[in-house]
Design an enzyme around this catalytic site. Structure first.
Site, PDB file in Angstrom:
ATOM      1  N   ASN A 101       0.865  -1.187   0.000  1.00 49.36           N
ATOM      2  CA  ASN A 101       0.000   0.000   0.000  1.00 49.36           C
ATOM      3  C   ASN A 101       0.902   1.238   0.000  1.00 49.36           C
ATOM      4  O   ASN A 101       1.640   1.462   0.946  1.00 49.36           O
ATOM      5  CB  ASN A 101      -0.895  -0.018   1.249  1.00 49.36           C
ATOM      6  CG  ASN A 101      -2.025   0.972   1.132  1.00 49.36           C
ATOM      7  OD1 ASN A 101      -1.801   2.119   0.767  1.00 49.36           O
ATOM      8  ND2 ASN A 101      -3.231   0.536   1.437  1.00 49.36           N
ATOM      9  N   HIS A 134     -12.902  -4.476   0.202  1.00 48.96           N
ATOM     10  CA  HIS A 134     -12.490  -3.908  -1.085  1.00 48.96           C
ATOM     11  C   HIS A 134     -13.593  -4.130  -2.128  1.00 48.96           C
ATOM     12  O   HIS A 134     -14.477  -4.954  -1.936  1.00 48.96           O
ATOM     13  CB  HIS A 134     -11.194  -4.565  -1.595  1.00 48.96           C
ATOM     14  CG  HIS A 134      -9.971  -4.088  -0.877  1.00 48.96           C
ATOM     15  ND1 HIS A 134      -9.567  -4.631   0.318  1.00 48.96           N
ATOM     16  CD2 HIS A 134      -9.075  -3.115  -1.180  1.00 48.96           C
ATOM     17  CE1 HIS A 134      -8.461  -4.009   0.730  1.00 48.96           C
ATOM     18  NE2 HIS A 134      -8.148  -3.082  -0.158  1.00 48.96           N
ATOM     19  N   LYS A 138     -11.239  -6.876  -7.051  1.00 50.36           N
ATOM     20  CA  LYS A 138      -9.928  -7.204  -6.456  1.00 50.36           C
ATOM     21  C   LYS A 138      -9.654  -8.699  -6.590  1.00 50.36           C
ATOM     22  O   LYS A 138     -10.484  -9.525  -6.230  1.00 50.36           O
ATOM     23  CB  LYS A 138      -9.893  -6.778  -4.982  1.00 50.36           C
ATOM     24  CG  LYS A 138      -8.520  -6.956  -4.369  1.00 50.36           C
ATOM     25  CD  LYS A 138      -8.344  -6.152  -3.110  1.00 50.36           C
ATOM     26  CE  LYS A 138      -6.960  -6.350  -2.512  1.00 50.36           C
ATOM     27  NZ  LYS A 138      -5.882  -5.845  -3.369  1.00 50.36           N
TER      28      LYS A 138
HETATM   29  N1  LIG Z   1       0.265  -1.002  -3.618  1.00 47.71           N
HETATM   30  C1  LIG Z   1      -0.790  -0.171  -3.653  1.00 47.71           C
HETATM   31  O1  LIG Z   1      -0.774   0.922  -3.058  1.00 47.71           O
HETATM   32  C2  LIG Z   1      -2.001  -0.566  -4.454  1.00 47.71           C
HETATM   33  C3  LIG Z   1      -3.108   0.281  -4.563  1.00 47.71           C
HETATM   34  C4  LIG Z   1      -4.160  -0.090  -5.409  1.00 47.71           C
HETATM   35  C5  LIG Z   1      -4.096  -1.296  -6.129  1.00 47.71           C
HETATM   36  N2  LIG Z   1      -3.009  -2.095  -5.977  1.00 47.71           N
HETATM   37  C6  LIG Z   1      -2.809  -3.320  -6.769  1.00 47.71           C
HETATM   38  O2  LIG Z   1      -2.366  -2.907  -8.058  1.00 47.71           O
HETATM   39  C7  LIG Z   1      -2.807  -3.843  -9.043  1.00 47.71           C
HETATM   40  C8  LIG Z   1      -3.560  -3.110 -10.160  1.00 47.71           C
HETATM   41  O3  LIG Z   1      -4.698  -2.458  -9.619  1.00 47.71           O
HETATM   42  P1  LIG Z   1      -5.720  -1.646 -10.577  1.00 47.71           P
HETATM   43  O4  LIG Z   1      -6.842  -1.278  -9.669  1.00 47.71           O
HETATM   44  O5  LIG Z   1      -5.016  -0.599 -11.347  1.00 47.71           O
HETATM   45  O6  LIG Z   1      -6.170  -2.836 -11.568  1.00 47.71           O
HETATM   46  P2  LIG Z   1      -6.845  -2.715 -13.008  1.00 47.71           P
HETATM   47  O7  LIG Z   1      -7.451  -4.061 -13.264  1.00 47.71           O
HETATM   48  O8  LIG Z   1      -7.710  -1.513 -13.096  1.00 47.71           O
HETATM   49  O9  LIG Z   1      -5.605  -2.507 -14.003  1.00 47.71           O
HETATM   50  C9  LIG Z   1      -4.660  -3.510 -14.277  1.00 47.71           C
HETATM   51  C10 LIG Z   1      -3.986  -3.145 -15.597  1.00 47.71           C
HETATM   52  O10 LIG Z   1      -2.899  -4.041 -15.844  1.00 47.71           O
HETATM   53  C11 LIG Z   1      -2.883  -4.318 -17.231  1.00 47.71           C
HETATM   54  N3  LIG Z   1      -2.096  -5.530 -17.512  1.00 47.71           N
HETATM   55  C12 LIG Z   1      -2.418  -6.812 -17.302  1.00 47.71           C
HETATM   56  N4  LIG Z   1      -1.412  -7.606 -17.709  1.00 47.71           N
HETATM   57  C13 LIG Z   1      -0.434  -6.785 -18.174  1.00 47.71           C
HETATM   58  C14 LIG Z   1       0.870  -7.004 -18.731  1.00 47.71           C
HETATM   59  N5  LIG Z   1       1.360  -8.230 -18.897  1.00 47.71           N
HETATM   60  N6  LIG Z   1       1.608  -5.928 -19.081  1.00 47.71           N
HETATM   61  C15 LIG Z   1       1.132  -4.683 -18.928  1.00 47.71           C
HETATM   62  N7  LIG Z   1      -0.097  -4.412 -18.421  1.00 47.71           N
HETATM   63  C16 LIG Z   1      -0.863  -5.465 -18.045  1.00 47.71           C
HETATM   64  C17 LIG Z   1      -4.354  -4.426 -17.595  1.00 47.71           C
HETATM   65  O11 LIG Z   1      -4.545  -4.300 -19.011  1.00 47.71           O
HETATM   66  C18 LIG Z   1      -4.890  -3.203 -16.836  1.00 47.71           C
HETATM   67  O12 LIG Z   1      -4.672  -2.024 -17.587  1.00 47.71           O
HETATM   68  C19 LIG Z   1      -3.597  -4.889  -8.276  1.00 47.71           C
HETATM   69  O13 LIG Z   1      -2.722  -5.968  -7.934  1.00 47.71           O
HETATM   70  C20 LIG Z   1      -4.037  -4.159  -7.000  1.00 47.71           C
HETATM   71  O14 LIG Z   1      -4.263  -5.039  -5.914  1.00 47.71           O
HETATM   72  C21 LIG Z   1      -1.973  -1.762  -5.155  1.00 47.71           C
END
Ligand SMILES: NC(=O)c1ccc[n+]([C@@H]2O[C@H](COP(=O)([O-])OP(=O)(O)OC[C@H]3O[C@@H](n4cnc5c(N)ncnc54)[C@H](O)[C@@H]3O)[C@@H](O)[C@H]2O)c1
Length: 240
Positions: A101, A134, A138
């Site tokens: 996070n 969430h 997710k």
């Molecule tokens: N660490 C943090 O603070 C935090 C905060 C929010 C979400 N997250 C995590 O981040 C991740 C993404 O969340 P999101 O809400 O943006 O998801 P999302 O589903 O909206 O977006 C994911 C994106 O990844 C792309 N993708 C998939 N495979 C790919 C590849 N091989 N190469 C390039 N792009 C690819 C998809 O096309 C999409 O655009 C999740 O694992 C979520 O749990 C982490």
């Protein structure tokens, strides 16, 4: 000026793009599942911010590191492969920072719950549990943030040794994480201490994805031109 690529152009990638200061960052490309970096990354990039999914994150890290690109990794659900990632970062001698996070508020929350949990060591009649809620898209469960909270509580509270997820009958040494999936909830975490007399609930609620994106950009500035493997939680106090 940092040449920045956004790998993963979903909810998080788009939020990060909306916050980019053109005086600090030049966007070299946005990549998603239809144009993954492996086939489409061409311009010179200093740092990539990676928010994709648990199935693709390791492949992306390996590819980006092999190109000498430093990485901010926000994707969750891969921490059982942390040693594989450490080896990749060391093999290519690049920079890597990750967080379950990236929100500054949550990282402050981590410090609060670490201290708070210690106060319950002498008061065994309080039960303790974690609740995370969430949105329904997710993919991982429990959330990476809930796992981090569990880790800090276990470090601080002697009577808990491991966490369990959605258990109907956790044993005394298990810290139960209850996971809920409800439409449109960005991220809510509660650490709940309960006795017969009262409840003490320590809660963090994300109002939007903005806080995660702000933290990811702070991490991008930190990791630019650096080498090594870093966890945002360990460094963020010195960054803000
Ligand atoms: N660490 C943090 O603070 C935090 C905060 C929010 C979400 N997250 C995590 O981040 C991740 C993404 O969340 P999101 O809400 O943006 O998801 P999302 O589903 O909206 O977006 C994911 C994106 O990844 C792309 N993708 C998939 N495979 C790919 C590849 N091989 N190469 C390039 N792009 C690819 C998809 O096309 C999409 O655009 C999740 O694992 C979520 O749990 C982490």
């Amino acid at each position: 000026m940092i040449n920045l690529a956004l790998v993963g152009y979903g909810k998080m990638g788009k939020m990060i793009e909306s916050l980019l200061d053109p005086k600090e960052f030049k966007l070299t490309g946005t990549f998603d599942v239809t144009n993954p970096p492996k086939t489409h990354l061409s311009e010179v990039t200093d740092v990539a911010i990676e928010f994709t999914n648990p199935a693709n994150v390791i492949g992306n890290i390996e590819f980006l590191a092999s190109k000498g690109i430093n990485i901010v990794c926000g994707t969750t659900g891969w921490y059982d492969k942390i040693n594989v990632v450490k080896d990749i970062v060391s093999k290519y001698n690049t920079g890597f920072v990750f967080a379950s996070n990236f929100s500054v508020g949550v990282n402050i929350y981590f410090k609060i719950i670490k201290e708070a949990s210690k106060l319950f060591n002498n008061f065994g009649h309080y039960s303790v549990s974690i609740e995370e809620t969430h949105h329904t898209q997710k993919l991982d469960k429990p959330s990476g943030t809930a796992i981090s909270i569990a880790k800090y509580v276990i470090e601080s509270l002697n009577r808990k040794e491991k966490y369990t997820n959605d258990s109907s009958d956790p044993s005394d040494n298990e810290l139960n994480i209850v996971s809920k999936r409800i439409e449109n909830i960005v991220g809510n975490h509660k650490l709940v201490f309960e006795s017969q007399s009262d409840s003490i609930i320590i809660e963090h609620n994300a109002k939007s994805r903005r806080g995660f994106a702000e933290g990811a950009l702070i991490a991008a500035k930190f990791i630019n031109c650096k080498k090594g493997f870093f966890k945002f939680e360990d460094i963020f106090n010195n960054l803000t």
